[in-house]
Motif scaffolding. Structure first.
Motif, PDB file in Angstrom:
ATOM      1  N   VAL A  29      -5.952   1.064  -9.155  1.00  0.00           N
ATOM      2  CA  VAL A  29      -4.968  -0.091  -8.729  1.00  0.00           C
ATOM      3  C   VAL A  29      -6.567  -1.500  -9.617  1.00  0.00           C
ATOM      4  N   VAL A  30      -5.774  -1.955 -10.377  1.00  0.00           N
ATOM      5  CA  VAL A  30      -6.844  -2.912 -11.343  1.00  0.00           C
ATOM      6  C   VAL A  30      -6.896  -3.951 -11.631  1.00  0.00           C
ATOM      7  N   GLY A  31      -8.218  -4.830 -10.892  1.00  0.00           N
ATOM      8  CA  GLY A  31      -7.560  -6.181 -10.673  1.00  0.00           C
ATOM      9  C   GLY A  31      -8.011  -7.080 -11.971  1.00  0.00           C
ATOM     10  N   LEU A  32      -7.275  -7.257 -12.388  1.00  0.00           N
ATOM     11  CA  LEU A  32      -7.844  -8.357 -14.092  1.00  0.00           C
ATOM     12  C   LEU A  32      -8.706  -9.536 -13.484  1.00  0.00           C
ATOM     13  N   GLU A  66       0.595  -1.336  -0.240  1.00  0.00           N
ATOM     14  CA  GLU A  66      -0.412   0.237   0.174  1.00  0.00           C
ATOM     15  C   GLU A  66       1.388   1.732   0.221  1.00  0.00           C
ATOM     16  N   ALA A  67       1.728   0.988   1.181  1.00  0.00           N
ATOM     17  CA  ALA A  67       2.851   2.572   0.862  1.00  0.00           C
ATOM     18  C   ALA A  67       3.851   2.716  -0.366  1.00  0.00           C
ATOM     19  N   MET A  68       4.074   1.713  -0.940  1.00  0.00           N
ATOM     20  CA  MET A  68       4.473   2.044  -2.678  1.00  0.00           C
ATOM     21  C   MET A  68       3.353   1.902  -3.143  1.00  0.00           C
ATOM     22  N   VAL A  69       1.895   2.468  -3.751  1.00  0.00           N
ATOM     23  CA  VAL A  69       1.473   2.652  -4.543  1.00  0.00           C
ATOM     24  C   VAL A  69       0.741   4.213  -4.087  1.00  0.00           C
ATOM     25  N   ASP A 116     -11.673  -1.718 -10.414  1.00  0.00           N
ATOM     26  CA  ASP A 116     -10.923  -0.756 -10.811  1.00  0.00           C
ATOM     27  C   ASP A 116     -10.694   0.019  -9.217  1.00  0.00           C
ATOM     28  N   LEU A 117      -9.750   0.080  -8.456  1.00  0.00           N
ATOM     29  CA  LEU A 117      -9.873   0.810  -7.529  1.00  0.00           C
ATOM     30  C   LEU A 117      -9.059   2.593  -7.303  1.00  0.00           C
ATOM     31  N   GLU A 141      -1.123  -5.403  -2.898  1.00  0.00           N
ATOM     32  CA  GLU A 141      -1.478  -5.049  -1.157  1.00  0.00           C
ATOM     33  C   GLU A 141      -3.117  -5.090  -1.701  1.00  0.00           C
ATOM     34  N   LEU A 142      -3.576  -4.155  -2.642  1.00  0.00           N
ATOM     35  CA  LEU A 142      -4.792  -3.192  -3.156  1.00  0.00           C
ATOM     36  C   LEU A 142      -5.707  -3.781  -3.385  1.00  0.00           C
TER      37      LEU A 142
END
Ligand code: NAD
Length: 403
Positions: A311-314, A272-275, A303-304, A296-297
């Protein structure tokens, strides 16, 4: 009696592929296999019923009619327990079964006396390459991930030199350079991005460079496991990796993650910190979202937007390009059939590494060790015996009841 190959419609949500496309149905028909397809099975992949009829297949109205008398069922997703209940005695089924995640289906297949082959267990040996559906679908998935990244980014991928000024190219970082990652690199490069890529396996460096991308070297030992796969990494290793990759991630417009360890939850590469350390408008495409996520997210299928970073969770990316994904998948199935159909009869040789490696249930007995363990049943000691089959000789039919 010729081998009857049945193809029913995929019923799992979001699945648009079909296990056999008309072109492959025609080849199988020429080889003497009766292909029977449920009406509408190919529709979502843009293969109408008429195309199957032209290819020499029969089109039947529903699952029951399609499965009647079938010797082999080709499917993409695991059948549902209800579909297993419709299978004829002694049938063989091939799909991505993911047996450890589908133990209810495995139990149902065993109770039905069926034989089940899982393409996700295919040994990755050269002889099996033409049947390697994990690779064919990963190729589609990597391409899809590259396109998805370009769609989500509010910037160009290529550099543009215009009268109004120069636009720099997008900076793409690909993490995990296996089959899918290499295709994501190639796609991003074709679109004109500047690509950097990282993998824990040493062999990946040359492959990344051959695609015109820069390989990211970290001060960490490589993690080459057996069969070309990565070893599972320790928590300390992953923490160190995250620390060393943070600056790479922060500098990228797009991060595409494809890192996987077979049979395990995907490793977390982006915290999350890297995002939160990425720039406004940056994009992460997580191709491992279905197996726990490299970010992590990420949430599979969503798509968040977190601090301006998408952040796309394909989820199931090959299904979003169903025509060619199905074409490649059905070639993989046809090549497997070439191995198990001899002189018009379905006679799998269970001593063959490919047949034995993919077999989860043999004529009602769970033979895949880890699945048997998960179900609390014993794997029988390997014993020479007749193969369960279909089509061909009377003998082959008699053997179907073996359990
Ligand atoms: P995969 O889907 O299991 O994993 C994808 C990638 O993630 C791999 O390259 C892996 O090294 C990488 N990875 C894992 N943990 C990571 C981490 N912490 N950080 C960064 N990367 C990480 O693998 P795959 O793409 O199916 O296959 C991997 C390799 O296997 C291929 O590149 C190829 O060399 C080999 N292969 C061989 C055959 C064959 O028939 N001989 C077929 C397919 C693949």
């Amino acid at each position: 009696m010729p081998v009857k190959l049945a193809v029913i419609k995929e019923s799992r949500p979001g699945e648009h592929r079909v296990a056999i496309v008309p072109e492959v149905a025609a080849k199988l028909a020429k080889a003497g296999i009766d292909v029977v397809v449920q009406s509408g099975a190919g529709a979502a992949a843009r293969f109408p019923d008429e195309a199957y009829v032209e290819a020499g297949a029969s089109v039947t109205p529903d699952e029951v009619a399609t499965l009647e008398g079938a010797h082999f069922v080709a499917h993409v997703q695991p059948l549902t327990v209800a579909e297993v209940g419709l299978l004829p005695a002694g049938v063989s089924v091939m799909s991505f079964l993911q047996p450890l995640a589908s133990t209810d289906v495995v139990e149902a297949l065993a109770a039905r006396g069926a034989t089940a082959f899982s393409l996700d267990l295919l040994p990755r040996i050269s002889r099996a390459q033409s049947m390697d559906a994990l690779s064919s679908q990963a190729t589609v998935a990597g391409y899809r991930a590259g396109l998805s990244a370009a769609e989500h980014l509010a910037k160009f991928f290529p550099m543009f030199m215009t009268a109004a000024g120069t636009v720099p190219p997008a900076k793409v970082l690909v993490m995990g350079a296996g089959v899918a990652g290499l295709q994501a690199i190639a796609t991003a490069r074709r679109l004109g991005a500047v690509v950097r890529a990282y993998d824990v396996r040493a062999a990946a460096k040359e492959e990344v460079q051959s695609l015109g991308a820069t390989f990211v070297e970290l001060d960490l030992e490589t993690q080459d496991g057996a069969g070309g796969y990565a070893k599972e990494q320790s928590a300390e290793y992953l923490a160190k990796q995250q620390e060393l990759l943070a600056a790479e991630v922060a500098a990228a417009d797009v991060v595409i993650t494809t890192a996987q360890i077979p049979g395990r939850k995907a490793p977390v590469l982006v915290t999350e910190a890297m995002v939160r350390g990425m720039s406004e408008g940056a994009v992460i495409i997580d191709m491992a979202a279905d197996s726990g996520g490299n970010c992590e997210l990420s949430v599979a299928g969503e798509d968040l937007v977190v601090d301006g970073v998408t952040v796309v969770g394909l989820t199931n990316p090959p299904s979003s390009m169903p025509t060619h994904a199905s074409f490649l998948y059905s070639r993989n199935i046809a090549n497997f059939l070439g191995l198990v159909v001899t002189e018009g009869a379905l006679v799998p040789d269970f001593d063959d590494e490919i047949v034995a490696g993919t077999c989860v249930v043999r004529a009602g007995t769970v033979v895949h060790g880890p699945t048997a363990e998960a179900l609390g049943v014993q794997v029988p000691a390997p014993a020479p015996g007749p193969a369960p089959g279909g089509g061909g000789s009377e003998d082959a039919d008699d053997e179907q009841g073996e359990s």
